[in-house]
Design an enzyme around this catalytic site. Structure first.
Site, PDB file in Angstrom:
ATOM      1  N   HIS A 188       0.830  -1.207   0.000  1.00 47.88           N
ATOM      2  CA  HIS A 188       0.000   0.000   0.000  1.00 47.88           C
ATOM      3  C   HIS A 188       0.865   1.258   0.000  1.00 47.88           C
ATOM      4  O   HIS A 188       0.660   2.169  -0.809  1.00 47.88           O
ATOM      5  CB  HIS A 188      -0.903  -0.020   1.237  1.00 47.88           C
ATOM      6  CG  HIS A 188      -1.841   1.143   1.341  1.00 47.88           C
ATOM      7  ND1 HIS A 188      -3.163   1.061   0.970  1.00 47.88           N
ATOM      8  CD2 HIS A 188      -1.651   2.419   1.768  1.00 47.88           C
ATOM      9  CE1 HIS A 188      -3.743   2.227   1.165  1.00 47.88           C
ATOM     10  NE2 HIS A 188      -2.846   3.074   1.654  1.00 47.88           N
ATOM     11  N   GLU A 189       1.846   1.307   0.894  1.00 45.42           N
ATOM     12  CA  GLU A 189       2.693   2.493   0.999  1.00 45.42           C
ATOM     13  C   GLU A 189       3.636   2.631  -0.194  1.00 45.42           C
ATOM     14  O   GLU A 189       3.856   3.738  -0.698  1.00 45.42           O
ATOM     15  CB  GLU A 189       3.491   2.459   2.311  1.00 45.42           C
ATOM     16  CG  GLU A 189       2.641   2.517   3.565  1.00 45.42           C
ATOM     17  CD  GLU A 189       1.747   3.750   3.616  1.00 45.42           C
ATOM     18  OE1 GLU A 189       2.114   4.787   3.031  1.00 45.42           O
ATOM     19  OE2 GLU A 189       0.663   3.672   4.221  1.00 45.42           O
ATOM     20  N   HIS A 219       1.812   4.129  -3.165  1.00 48.12           N
ATOM     21  CA  HIS A 219       1.709   5.586  -3.073  1.00 48.12           C
ATOM     22  C   HIS A 219       2.997   6.253  -3.548  1.00 48.12           C
ATOM     23  O   HIS A 219       2.984   7.163  -4.379  1.00 48.12           O
ATOM     24  CB  HIS A 219       1.451   6.012  -1.624  1.00 48.12           C
ATOM     25  CG  HIS A 219       0.050   5.789  -1.149  1.00 48.12           C
ATOM     26  ND1 HIS A 219      -1.054   6.063  -1.916  1.00 48.12           N
ATOM     27  CD2 HIS A 219      -0.423   5.330   0.045  1.00 48.12           C
ATOM     28  CE1 HIS A 219      -2.145   5.783  -1.220  1.00 48.12           C
ATOM     29  NE2 HIS A 219      -1.790   5.325  -0.036  1.00 48.12           N
TER      30      HIS A 219
END
Length: 226
Positions: free
Chosen positions: A32-33, A36
């Site tokens: 997820h990170e 980004h």
């Protein structure tokens, strides 16, 4: 109270649950990170790369408090990847794409885990064999992977700053209203923790009433019963 909680956390059943949850949770949080940061990098922002955050090494992403919170209140978080929107040619559109990337990857991972689960169900093995001791735990890990990725993806789309959903909503708001809306980020995290704790101790979770039906519905679309 503390002693009872500690006993529960380190009981054999609890440890088994955490071992099953850990792989999917780590993959979900890290991916997820990184998503980004990588999308921001593609849009011209080198901040995450310069700080060594475009890596799959979980130690670069885990937040100590967020990790402990997972064990005690069953809710955790990773360190947000730094994003500097001033590098984007179109700031609002760049933030939209960067925000969508995290939940998007979680939904993709949920689908991958679901596919693996379906493949595992086609494998024939006899009870009590070595194959059973390998396939069954792996199946449960994949099931947990579907669960945590759907939760993380859907939860982050809630339009409460600073969750990703707030950046999605802000894109469609007039600039002045969007700026005022995003300024609430300093209070949003406190509001979220408050809602989660209220749900933990009251037995009625406002967030859970929205998220878990969506998680179960999404899992059903993948052919998985949660």
């Amino acid at each position: 109270m503390v002693a009872d909680l500690m006993f529960d956390i380190f009981s054999p059943d609890a440890l088994e649950r955490y071992v099953i949850l850990a792989p999917g949770l780590l993959i979900a949080l890290v991916a997820h990170e990184v998503a980004h940061g990588y999308v921001a990098y593609l849009l011209g922002d080198p901040t995450a790369q310069s700080q060594g955050r475009l890596t799959l090494n979980p130690l670069k992403h885990l937040d100590p408090i967020g990790t402990l919170a997972f064990f005690f209140v069953h809710f955790g978080w990773a360190k947000p990847v730094p994003v500097n929107p001033r590098y984007f040619k179109d700031v609002r559109f760049g933030m939209l794409l960067t925000a969508i990337a995290g939940p998007g990857v979680n939904f993709i991972l949920a689908a991958v885990f679901a596919i693996v689960m379906h493949i595992l169900t086609t494998i024939q093995f006899q009870s009590g064999t070595l194959w059973e001791s390998i396939i069954v735990p792996f199946y449960l890990i994949c099931q947990a992977g579907v669960y945590v990725n759907l939760i993380l993806g859907i939860f982050n789309l809630i339009p409460i700053p600073p969750l990703d959903g707030s950046n999605v909503l802000a894109y469609f708001l007039p600039p002045r209203i969007a700026q005022l809306y995003m300024s609430l980020s300093r209070y949003g995290f406190i509001v979220l923790i408050g809602l989660i704790l209220i749900g933990q101790y009251s037995g009625y979770s406002l967030i859970g009433q929205v998220i878990f039906p969506l998680v179960r519905g999404s899992a059903a679309l993948l052919g998985i019963n949660l």
